[in-house]
Design a protein around this motif. Structure first.
Motif, mmCIF file in Angstrom:
data_model
loop_
_atom_site.group_PDB
_atom_site.id
_atom_site.type_symbol
_atom_site.label_atom_id
_atom_site.label_comp_id
_atom_site.label_asym_id
_atom_site.label_seq_id
_atom_site.Cartn_x
_atom_site.Cartn_y
_atom_site.Cartn_z
ATOM 1 N N ASN A 1 147.602 16.897 86.963
ATOM 2 C CA ASN A 1 146.402 16.376 87.179
ATOM 3 C C ASN A 1 147.264 14.431 87.853
ATOM 4 N N GLN A 2 148.598 14.079 87.005
ATOM 5 C CA GLN A 2 149.100 13.069 87.384
ATOM 6 C C GLN A 2 148.809 13.272 88.817
ATOM 7 N N HIS A 3 148.940 14.015 89.317
ATOM 8 C CA HIS A 3 149.410 14.856 91.213
ATOM 9 C C HIS A 3 147.967 14.784 92.005
ATOM 10 N N ARG A 4 146.882 15.220 91.164
ATOM 11 C CA ARG A 4 145.710 15.505 91.489
ATOM 12 C C ARG A 4 144.820 14.541 92.103
ATOM 13 N N ARG A 5 145.301 13.322 91.517
ATOM 14 C CA ARG A 5 144.376 11.885 91.774
ATOM 15 C C ARG A 5 145.378 11.135 92.354
ATOM 16 N N THR A 6 145.625 11.528 93.620
ATOM 17 C CA THR A 6 145.761 11.033 94.786
ATOM 18 C C THR A 6 145.191 10.249 95.959
ATOM 19 N N SER A 7 145.705 8.605 96.162
ATOM 20 C CA SER A 7 145.289 7.373 96.195
ATOM 21 C C SER A 7 144.530 7.857 97.345
#
Length: 276
Positions: free
Chosen positions: A109-115
């Motif tokens: 999830n830390q990587h799924r939140r792509t800016s």
């Protein structure tokens, strides 16, 4: 039932696996994001799906390691009640896989939140389906292993021989009229030979009246999955190892096709050392 000490050892192993799984998830997700950025697609749903897929593959790999740890614990602990052992193992495995999934999802999830990507919550998250499939598969396989262990007769007391050799030997066998089989590691077995041996095992299972029909059908289904891997140019050694390991006890006792089992086992050893 399995001793508390062994259960705690198993949980410690799973805790270490979760930490490694989270670290691996971060690495593979970061790699997918870097690849997407290089193509100018970092803020796309394609990038999110790539991250999801990488995390799912990582989860399933570590779920397999959890299964192998539980299988080792089952093999090490004696039992006279296969049904109770089966229920205990399946409950332990399901709980640990759920914790593993939570660790991997948190890292993903830390990587799924792509800016820059809007409305990510609308992008379908199918990770839970991967978890459900893993739980179903590994619970089935550990159930087979527990049942097979409960069906095995109590072994005779071991006789320990302590010979002294002055020089190299090719093999050693103790006792009167004993024979020895020497197997060289890394022996190459072709996929065609492995599939032929798998077919023999499936045929022998169909005629094994001492094995319950439901168990026969489950083991045959596992062997069919192994045949699918054997058809691939690069079989997945983790999948093959886990599948064959889950039914090893049943196949080793299948006297109708001993040569076939040796061939499959040698093929598994070969791909484990030759396939990346």
């Amino acid at each position: 039932m399995i001793s508390n000490a062994s259960v705690e050892d198993f949980k410690d192993i799973c805790g270490a696996l979760r930490r490694r799984a989270a670290e691996t998830t971060h690495k593979v997700c970061l790699n997918e994001k870097q690849n997407a950025a290089a193509r100018g697609m970092l803020s796309s749903s394609t990038a999110v799906h790539a991250v999801d897929r990488a995390a799912a593959e990582t989860f399933f790999s570590f779920a397999g390691e959890s299964f192998e740890a539980l299988k080792a614990m089952n093999d090490a602990e004696p039992t006279d009640d296969g049904g109770a052992r089966r229920d205990q193992l399946r409950a332990l495995l399901e709980a640990q896989i759920a914790e593993l999934a939570s660790a991997v999802i948190g890292a993903r999830n830390q990587h799924r939140r792509t800016s820059g990507l809007q409305n990510q919550s609308l992008i379908e998250d199918r990770f839970h389906e991967v978890v459900e499939r893993a739980v179903a598969e590994f619970k089935g396989r550990i159930g087979l292993a527990a049942t097979a262990r409960g069906n095995r007769p109590t072994p005779s007391p071991a006789v320990i021989h302590s010979p002294t050799f002055h020089g190299s030997v090719a093999n050693y066998q103790a006792g009167d009229h004993n024979t020895a089989t020497v197997m060289q590691s890394g022996t190459q077995v072709s996929a065609a030979e492995a599939k032929a041996a798998l077919d023999l095992l499936i045929q022998a299972l169909g005629q094994a009246s001492h094995i319950a029909p439901s168990q026969r059908s489950e083991v045959i289904e596992v062997l069919e999955q192994v045949k699918v891997e054997a058809d691939k140019e690069r079989p997945n050694r983790r999948s093959v190892g886990g599948l064959v390991g889950g039914v090893r006890d049943v196949l080793e006792g299948l006297q109708a096709a001993p040569g076939a089992w040796d061939t499959v086992r040698t093929w598994c050893d070969f791909i484990a050392t030759s396939v990346t």
